[in-house]
Design a protein around this motif. Structure first.
Motif, PDB file in Angstrom:
ATOM      1  N   ALA A  78       0.827  -1.207   0.000  1.00 34.02           N
ATOM      2  CA  ALA A  78       0.000   0.000   0.000  1.00 34.02           C
ATOM      3  C   ALA A  78       0.863   1.260   0.000  1.00 34.02           C
ATOM      4  O   ALA A  78       0.601   2.219  -0.732  1.00 34.02           O
ATOM      5  N   LEU A  79       1.921   1.255   0.834  1.00 35.44           N
ATOM      6  CA  LEU A  79       2.825   2.406   0.878  1.00 35.44           C
ATOM      7  C   LEU A  79       3.519   2.601  -0.464  1.00 35.44           C
ATOM      8  O   LEU A  79       3.701   3.740  -0.929  1.00 35.44           O
ATOM      9  N   GLN A  80       3.890   1.512  -1.105  1.00 37.79           N
ATOM     10  CA  GLN A  80       4.525   1.595  -2.416  1.00 37.79           C
ATOM     11  C   GLN A  80       3.582   2.237  -3.433  1.00 37.79           C
ATOM     12  O   GLN A  80       3.988   3.110  -4.212  1.00 37.79           O
ATOM     13  N   LEU A  81       2.318   1.829  -3.433  1.00 37.80           N
ATOM     14  CA  LEU A  81       1.352   2.392  -4.376  1.00 37.80           C
ATOM     15  C   LEU A  81       1.134   3.877  -4.128  1.00 37.80           C
ATOM     16  O   LEU A  81       0.999   4.661  -5.071  1.00 37.80           O
ATOM     17  N   VAL A 143      12.049   0.497  -7.418  1.00 40.14           N
ATOM     18  CA  VAL A 143      13.302  -0.243  -7.218  1.00 40.14           C
ATOM     19  C   VAL A 143      13.598  -0.410  -5.735  1.00 40.14           C
ATOM     20  O   VAL A 143      13.980  -1.501  -5.275  1.00 40.14           O
ATOM     21  N   VAL A 144      13.411   0.653  -4.952  1.00 32.07           N
ATOM     22  CA  VAL A 144      13.670   0.576  -3.510  1.00 32.07           C
ATOM     23  C   VAL A 144      12.750  -0.436  -2.839  1.00 32.07           C
ATOM     24  O   VAL A 144      13.186  -1.259  -2.020  1.00 32.07           O
ATOM     25  N   PHE A 145      11.471  -0.419  -3.205  1.00 31.29           N
ATOM     26  CA  PHE A 145      10.540  -1.355  -2.577  1.00 31.29           C
ATOM     27  C   PHE A 145      10.777  -2.786  -3.048  1.00 31.29           C
ATOM     28  O   PHE A 145      10.556  -3.724  -2.284  1.00 31.29           O
ATOM     29  N   LEU A 146      11.220  -2.967  -4.273  1.00 33.09           N
ATOM     30  CA  LEU A 146      11.581  -4.316  -4.712  1.00 33.09           C
ATOM     31  C   LEU A 146      12.744  -4.854  -3.880  1.00 33.09           C
ATOM     32  O   LEU A 146      12.767  -6.042  -3.529  1.00 33.09           O
ATOM     33  N   HIS A 151      14.608  -8.172   0.636  1.00 31.25           N
ATOM     34  CA  HIS A 151      15.332  -8.270   1.908  1.00 31.25           C
ATOM     35  C   HIS A 151      14.484  -8.972   2.975  1.00 31.25           C
ATOM     36  O   HIS A 151      15.001  -9.795   3.739  1.00 31.25           O
ATOM     37  N   PHE A 152      13.209  -8.663   3.017  1.00 29.97           N
ATOM     38  CA  PHE A 152      12.332  -9.263   4.021  1.00 29.97           C
ATOM     39  C   PHE A 152      11.893 -10.670   3.629  1.00 29.97           C
ATOM     40  O   PHE A 152      11.726 -11.539   4.487  1.00 29.97           O
TER      41      PHE A 152
END
Length: 212
Positions: A78-81, A143-146, A151-152
């Motif tokens: 949701a934050l990514q969108l 890219v950052v969220f990918l 990582h998680f």
């Protein structure tokens, strides 16, 4: 959910976008936002409730869940969108600022005065830079969220069973994730659509630079 707001936003952004930008918008609103609202929220609604561990030790299940899922997958999505659609709003606001400035100029000098912006929506000057930076920002956010998702959740997949030995668990316990296959399918769908959006943003940025 007021879909009229999203329809108005889509129409406004489409008005000032290139062909690549219109494809990007359609991809975001249809294949990312609608999938999130209609299906993804329900898939992850039971992630904590149905996270089972083979122990009755109080607090063990909560500690293990927090360790393996420090941030909710669906909230990250949701934050990514939200972040990836904000730059498009900045472009609309910049055009609105130009139109308001042009109206004030014409009101002060009359209809026959020299126009500051003959076409306020034309991507020239500051608006060109705003549009270009919005493309770079959108690609950077995805890219950052990918990377964060990778990582998680290693390789963007959820295991069927995780082993936890954190206190207050009495020993190494097995914990089971609810519907991991279905969640992996939606995660893969999210990753693929995000990658396509990154490519479209970079192609559109190259198109703008080449056209200029």
């Amino acid at each position: 959910m007021n879909w009229g707001v999203f329809e108005g936003l889509l129409s406004g952004v489409n008005k000032y976008s290139t062909a690549f930008g219109r494809i990007w918008l359609s991809l975001v609103f249809i294949f990312r936002l609608l999938v999130y609202v209609v299906a993804a929220e329900r898939v992850w609604s039971d992630d904590h409730k149905d996270f089972d561990c083979n122990t009755r030790q109080p607090g063990c299940r909560n500690v293990c869940f927090d360790h393996f899922f420090p941030v909710s997958h669906i909230r990250l999505w949701a934050l990514q969108l939200i972040l990836v659609t904000c730059p498009s709003l900045l472009v609309i606001m910049h055009v609105a600022y130009r139109e308001a400035k042009e109206q004030r100029h014409r009101a002060a000098g009359g209809d026959d005065c020299h126009r500051i912006y003959p076409n306020p929506g034309k991507k020239r000057g500051g608006l060109w830079w705003t549009y270009l930076l919005s493309l770079v920002f959108k690609a950077g956010v995805d890219v950052v969220f990918l990377y964060i998702f990778y990582h998680f959740y290693r390789n963007y997949t959820l295991p069927r069973v995780v082993k936890c030995e954190l206190p207050p668990c009495p020993n190494v316990v097995d914990c089971f994730i609810s519907r991991p296959t279905e969640k992996n399918i939606f995660t893969l769908f999210m990753v693929v659509t995000a990658c396509i959006c990154v490519v479209l943003s970079l192609v559109e940025a190259a198109y703008l630079i080449g056209k200029r």
